[in-house]
Structure formats: C-alpha cells, structure tokens
Design a protein around this motif. Structure first.
Motif, mmCIF file in Angstrom:
data_model
loop_
_atom_site.group_PDB
_atom_site.id
_atom_site.type_symbol
_atom_site.label_atom_id
_atom_site.label_comp_id
_atom_site.label_asym_id
_atom_site.label_seq_id
_atom_site.Cartn_x
_atom_site.Cartn_y
_atom_site.Cartn_z
ATOM 1 N N PRO A 11 0.804 -1.226 0.000
ATOM 2 C CA PRO A 11 0.000 0.000 0.000
ATOM 3 C C PRO A 11 0.843 1.285 0.000
ATOM 4 C CG PRO A 11 -0.838 -1.562 1.624
ATOM 5 C CD PRO A 11 0.497 -2.074 1.176
ATOM 6 N N THR A 12 0.275 2.306 -0.636
ATOM 7 C CA THR A 12 0.859 3.647 -0.677
ATOM 8 C C THR A 12 -0.140 4.637 -0.083
ATOM 9 O OG1 THR A 12 -0.079 4.289 -2.811
ATOM 10 C CG2 THR A 12 1.966 3.016 -2.870
ATOM 11 N N GLU A 13 0.305 5.865 0.109
ATOM 12 C CA GLU A 13 -0.614 6.918 0.576
ATOM 13 C C GLU A 13 -1.732 7.136 -0.447
ATOM 14 O OE1 GLU A 13 -0.713 8.275 3.439
ATOM 15 O OE2 GLU A 13 1.266 7.975 4.312
ATOM 16 N N TRP A 14 -1.401 7.059 -1.719
ATOM 17 C CA TRP A 14 -2.425 7.240 -2.763
ATOM 18 C C TRP A 14 -3.443 6.123 -2.740
ATOM 19 C CZ3 TRP A 14 -0.926 9.772 -8.050
ATOM 20 C CH2 TRP A 14 -0.372 11.031 -7.810
ATOM 21 N N ASN A 15 -3.001 4.877 -2.490
ATOM 22 C CA ASN A 15 -3.953 3.775 -2.343
ATOM 23 C C ASN A 15 -4.942 4.066 -1.231
ATOM 24 O OD1 ASN A 15 -1.353 1.360 -2.922
ATOM 25 N ND2 ASN A 15 -2.916 1.968 -4.364
ATOM 26 N N ALA A 16 -4.438 4.607 -0.137
ATOM 27 C CA ALA A 16 -5.271 4.833 1.046
ATOM 28 C C ALA A 16 -6.411 5.799 0.771
ATOM 29 C CB ALA A 16 -4.412 5.346 2.202
ATOM 30 N N VAL A 17 -6.211 6.745 -0.158
ATOM 31 C CA VAL A 17 -7.257 7.730 -0.458
ATOM 32 C C VAL A 17 -7.908 7.494 -1.820
ATOM 33 C CG1 VAL A 17 -6.292 9.475 1.063
ATOM 34 C CG2 VAL A 17 -5.547 9.409 -1.318
ATOM 35 N N GLY A 18 -7.562 6.376 -2.468
ATOM 36 C CA GLY A 18 -8.224 6.010 -3.715
ATOM 37 C C GLY A 18 -7.762 6.758 -4.950
ATOM 38 N N ARG A 19 -6.554 7.319 -4.913
ATOM 39 C CA ARG A 19 -6.052 8.031 -6.089
ATOM 40 C C ARG A 19 -5.495 7.053 -7.124
ATOM 41 N NH1 ARG A 19 -5.711 13.459 -5.405
ATOM 42 N NH2 ARG A 19 -5.667 14.243 -3.261
ATOM 43 N N VAL A 20 -5.739 7.335 -8.398
ATOM 44 C CA VAL A 20 -5.179 6.545 -9.492
ATOM 45 C C VAL A 20 -3.683 6.856 -9.576
ATOM 46 C CG1 VAL A 20 -5.189 6.183 -11.979
ATOM 47 C CG2 VAL A 20 -7.353 6.537 -10.775
ATOM 48 N N GLN A 21 -2.839 5.823 -9.482
ATOM 49 C CA GLN A 21 -1.384 6.041 -9.496
ATOM 50 C C GLN A 21 -0.786 5.930 -10.886
ATOM 51 O OE1 GLN A 21 0.191 4.599 -5.229
ATOM 52 N NE2 GLN A 21 -0.854 3.006 -6.357
#
Length: 198
Positions: A11-21
C-alpha cells in the motif's frame, strides 16, 4: 510450461485515499512498508527468479520480500492513466457521468485520454511472458494491479466487461503457467502472503 508468480506492491498513501497512481512514482507508505515486512513468500515460490516493475513502490516491495536487490523490467510498469493520474475514480465518475460509464464499459479497450488501455498492457506484457517461457525458469514478478489483471484476462479470456470470473485479492500471490508462445493459464490464485492469514 513455466510458472510465473505475480504479486502486487504494498500500500501507498495514494492507495489509502483512492487516487489513481498509474505511472506516477509513489513510494510505499509507512504503513504499507510495515505491512509488506509482515508478508511471507510461500515456500514453493522461494526458488523463483525475481523481477519487478521499475517504479519505486514495486521495487521497495520486491526488495523487502527478497531481502536484496531485484532487477526492474519496464514492461511490468503500471498502465498509463495520463492526465487522470492523481484523481480518484469516484471524482471522475462524478464529473464525467455517463461518458465515464461508457468508457468503462469498453473493458479491454477502456483508456484514459492520452493513456493506455488494458489491451495495450497485454501487448506490452506478452513479450515478457514469452521470454519467461523461453528461459524455462520459474519467475516471480512484483508488479501492479493493472498488469496482473491484464495477465489474468489473457489467461481466462475475460474481456474486462463486468466482474472477473474470480476476484484477485490483495496481499496475495497469483501463479500462472506460461506456454511456449507466452500464453498464460491459471495455476493458483489468491495465495496469502500475510503470516496472520495462515
């Protein structure tokens, strides 16, 4: 047939908030790194050759799991979401409404403006699969959800419209048998990596 195991990065910070990486080079979060440190590679996969996407989140995951450096392969990089990277799917669906629904209904041919489609990812990954088969050495690849779904879709003939025949779970390894021409077939899905799940 040569086995290929695939694992998605932690997991990343972006995963945690649902951002497309997509191709955006996001590192593992502190919590994500702690999670990966608890993962255990199944014994049957430990003798495999290792490779990873060159993005930081996959390289970090691979090196934690292997306990050493892992070579990157550009063909394992995540699907390019172009201008939509950093946005959430929820926001895109809210903003674009029916247009977004129509795009998503394209399945393998869904593409963010200026980005890649899952079919493009399959075309990019096929030579990698053929090389794994030609080498004849079981291989473990740490990669991204889009790449794993593209390989799975090739294996089961899923056009990515509607739900997949099987859910690909997080914190798991998925094993495919790769034929000489690079065609994958499912061996086993959803092998847990977390010691707490055993």
């Amino acid at each position: 047939m040569t086995e290929l195991a695939v694992i998605r990065h932690g997991p990343t910070e972006w995963n945690a908030v649902g951002r497309v990486q997509g191709r955006t080079d996001v590192s593992l979060s502190v919590a994500g790194r702690r999670e990966v440190e608890r993962w255990i590679v199944p014994p049957r996969l430990r003798g495999f050759a290792w490779v990873c996407s060159p993005l930081t989140r996959t390289r970090e995951t691979a090196e934690i799991l292997r306990g050493g450096p892992v070579c990157g392969d550009d063909r394992l990089v995540e699907m390019d979401w172009a201008d939509w990277e950093g946005r959430t799917l929820e926001a895109l669906r809210s903003q674009l409404g029916d247009l977004m629904a129509a795009w998503e209904a394209r399945g393998l041919d869904f593409r963010a403006p200026g980005g890649e489609s899952p079919r493009d990812v399959q075309s990019r990954v096929r030579p990698f699969l053929a090389e794994v088969a030609a080498a004849g050495r079981p291989t473990l690849a740490v990669t991204h959800r889009g790449v794993i779904r593209a390989i799975y879709a090739l294996a089961v003939g899923w056009d990515m419209t509607g739900k997949p025949p099987a859910k690909l779970r997080e914190a798991c390894a998925h094993v495919f048998a790769i034929a000489g021409d690079g065609t994958p077939a499912v061996v086993e899905l959803n092998i847990p990596l977390s010691a707490t799940k055993r």
